[in-house]
Design a protein around this motif. Structure first.
Motif, short mmCIF file in Angstrom:
data_model
loop_
_atom_site.label_atom_id
_atom_site.label_comp_id
_atom_site.label_asym_id
_atom_site.label_seq_id
_atom_site.Cartn_x
_atom_site.Cartn_y
_atom_site.Cartn_z
N ALA A 210 0.82 -1.21 0.00
CA ALA A 210 0.00 0.00 0.00
C ALA A 210 0.85 1.26 0.00
CB ALA A 210 -0.96 0.01 1.19
N VAL A 211 1.90 1.22 -0.80
CA VAL A 211 2.81 2.36 -0.96
C VAL A 211 2.67 2.87 -2.39
CG1 VAL A 211 5.26 3.03 -1.06
CG2 VAL A 211 4.43 1.54 0.78
N ARG A 212 2.91 4.17 -2.56
CA ARG A 212 2.84 4.75 -3.89
C ARG A 212 4.08 5.61 -4.12
NH1 ARG A 212 -1.44 3.82 -7.01
NH2 ARG A 212 -1.49 4.98 -8.96
N ARG A 213 4.66 5.47 -5.31
CA ARG A 213 5.80 6.29 -5.70
C ARG A 213 5.32 7.50 -6.48
NH1 ARG A 213 11.41 4.02 -7.67
NH2 ARG A 213 11.37 3.76 -5.41
N TRP A 214 5.84 8.67 -6.09
CA TRP A 214 5.53 9.92 -6.77
C TRP A 214 6.80 10.48 -7.39
CZ3 TRP A 214 0.56 11.67 -7.25
CH2 TRP A 214 -0.40 11.09 -6.42
N VAL A 215 6.71 10.88 -8.65
CA VAL A 215 7.84 11.47 -9.38
C VAL A 215 7.38 12.82 -9.91
CG1 VAL A 215 9.54 11.16 -11.21
CG2 VAL A 215 8.59 9.15 -10.05
N VAL A 216 8.12 13.88 -9.59
CA VAL A 216 7.71 15.25 -9.93
C VAL A 216 8.77 15.90 -10.80
CG1 VAL A 216 6.96 17.48 -9.02
CG2 VAL A 216 6.54 15.39 -7.69
N ARG A 217 8.36 16.41 -11.94
CA ARG A 217 9.28 17.12 -12.82
C ARG A 217 9.60 18.50 -12.22
NH1 ARG A 217 11.39 21.14 -16.41
NH2 ARG A 217 12.32 20.06 -18.18
N MET A 218 10.91 18.84 -12.20
CA MET A 218 11.35 20.09 -11.60
C MET A 218 12.12 20.94 -12.61
SD MET A 218 10.20 19.85 -8.54
CE MET A 218 11.08 21.17 -7.69
N PRO A 219 12.18 22.26 -12.37
CA PRO A 219 12.93 23.11 -13.30
C PRO A 219 14.44 22.92 -13.20
CG PRO A 219 12.05 24.39 -11.47
CD PRO A 219 11.44 23.03 -11.37
N SER A 220 14.93 22.41 -12.06
CA SER A 220 16.36 22.17 -11.87
C SER A 220 16.53 21.14 -10.76
CB SER A 220 17.11 23.47 -11.52
OG SER A 220 16.60 24.02 -10.32
N LEU A 221 17.75 20.65 -10.63
CA LEU A 221 18.03 19.62 -9.63
C LEU A 221 17.81 20.15 -8.22
CD1 LEU A 221 19.12 16.73 -9.08
CD2 LEU A 221 21.39 17.77 -8.88
#
Length: 373
Positions: A210-221
């Motif tokens: 019951a875990v979820r991975r979230w990946v977020v696009r960013m303008p820089s590191l």
């Protein structure tokens, strides 16, 4: 001395060793890490890779430990843009299996240990490789290792590749991402979700427990992401509330492409990230490596038996390089789709995507593309 020495004991190196050991080859794996990393970037196993992994006798264990993703949904500004189903894919596995890399490595390591208890040697950092024409000498902290053949599965910054004199030009991309694993607070269950938002994409994938991975696009590191930062970004862009107090993994990364000019040089062959580093957006890298190994190992076995495999190796080199280039192109498209867009342009693109997804032939072609068919 072992007939084949593998440098790198990650998922690709372990799978390669299993196939060789099953074929009766004396194989040894040198891995610099003293233990498996608990941090996991690679989580998705695609249908063609699952079919390849069946050869190693580990698929049922992986299936019992992972989550089958039957499809995905794309959303934007609170509305559904398109849905994607994998139910019409060819073959047995009509899903992507989500399982943390650490668990995948554990299953593969246990299988290799059952076949050859002493094959995996941890704490071995390789510093030099010398192809002498009739054998290969590999130097590590414990001394010099002789083998008939050497396979480099030692990652994107491959010592084996560099020692073999194989060039691999690097192409950096402007894209950067943060990601984290949190308790699943959505109603998406086993479905993957892509949020196509004006400030950039947010990706969401189910994981076991019951875990979820979230990946977020960013303008820089982002140098030092926090759970609160990642959770806040997810909520700000998608409206989904994330429990930051129970975060289990955080990471930030930029993206580059690196594909070796050739995958075979003399008595040395490359598989996995040593041969091709592609963007993790799309989750193709580890899968590509397993497919490399599945094609290479029969040639290695035949070569050790005295068969001339020159033509087969040329075919391996050409086909696997083309596969890597195709994966890199697809990853590039994935990243473009996730970049920020002005509202009107985003809305127009979303309407186009929604319309195309409603055409069965287009839908099925997209499903095959995203699952590496």
């Amino acid at each position: 001395m072992p007939e084949v020495l593998i440098v790198g004991g990650g998922p690709v190196g372990l799978f390669t060793a299993i196939l060789l050991a099953q074929a009766g080859v004396d194989v040894e794996v040198l891995e610099r890490r003293t233990q498996r990393s608990p941090h996991s970037r690679a989580i998705g196993i695609h249908p063609p890779a699952l079919a390849a992994l069946e050869q190693a006798g580990v698929v049922e264990q992986l299936l019992s430990a992972g989550v089958k993703i039957p499809g995905g949904v794309a959303r934007s500004l609170g509305r559904t843009v398109a849905e994607l189903s994998f139910e019409r894919l060819p073959g047995r596995h009509r899903y992507v299996l989500a399982i943390p890399q650490e668990q995948t490595e554990r299953v593969l390591a246990e299988r290799l240990a059952a076949l050859s208890p002493t094959a995996l040697r941890r704490g071995e950092t390789v510093t030099a490789v010398h192809d002498l024409g009739n054998e290969v000498l590999t130097v590590s902290g414990s001394g010099t290792h002789r083998s008939a053949l050497l396979i480099g599965a030692d990652g994107a910054r491959s010592t084996v590749r560099d020692a073999a004199g194989i060039s691999a030009g690097v192409r950096p991309y402007p894209d950067a991402y943060v990601m984290g694993d949190f308790p699943d607070t959505t109603a998406d269950g086993s479905t993957a979700a892509l949020y196509l938002e004006p400030d950039g994409i947010v990706e969401s994938f189910p994981l076991p427990g019951a875990v979820r991975r979230w990946v977020v696009r960013m303008p820089s590191l982002v140098a030092d992401p926090t759970a609160e930062t990642v959770a806040g970004l997810v909520t700000e862009r998608t409206g989904v509330a994330v429990d930051s107090s129970n975060n289990t993994m955080l990471s930030s990364f930029t993206v580059r492409r690196r594909i070796a000019d050739r995958f075979v040089q003399g008595r040395i062959a490359l598989v996995g990230d040593a041969a091709h580093e592609v963007s993790p957006i799309g989750g193709q890298g580890m899968n590509l490596g397993w497919l490399d190994a599945a094609q290479l190992v029969p040639l290695v076995v035949a070569s050790l038996a005295g068969t001339d495999v020159g033509l087969g190796l040329r075919r391996f080199n050409g086909e696997r390089r083309r596969a890597a280039l195709a994966a890199a192109r697809q990853a590039h498209i994935n990243m473009i789709l996730g970049r920020p867009l002005p509202g009107p342009v985003l809305a127009a693109r979303n309407r186009l995507m929604g319309g195309m997804a409603g055409v069965p032939k287009v839908h099925d072609a997209v499903a095959r593309t995203f699952t590496m068919h």
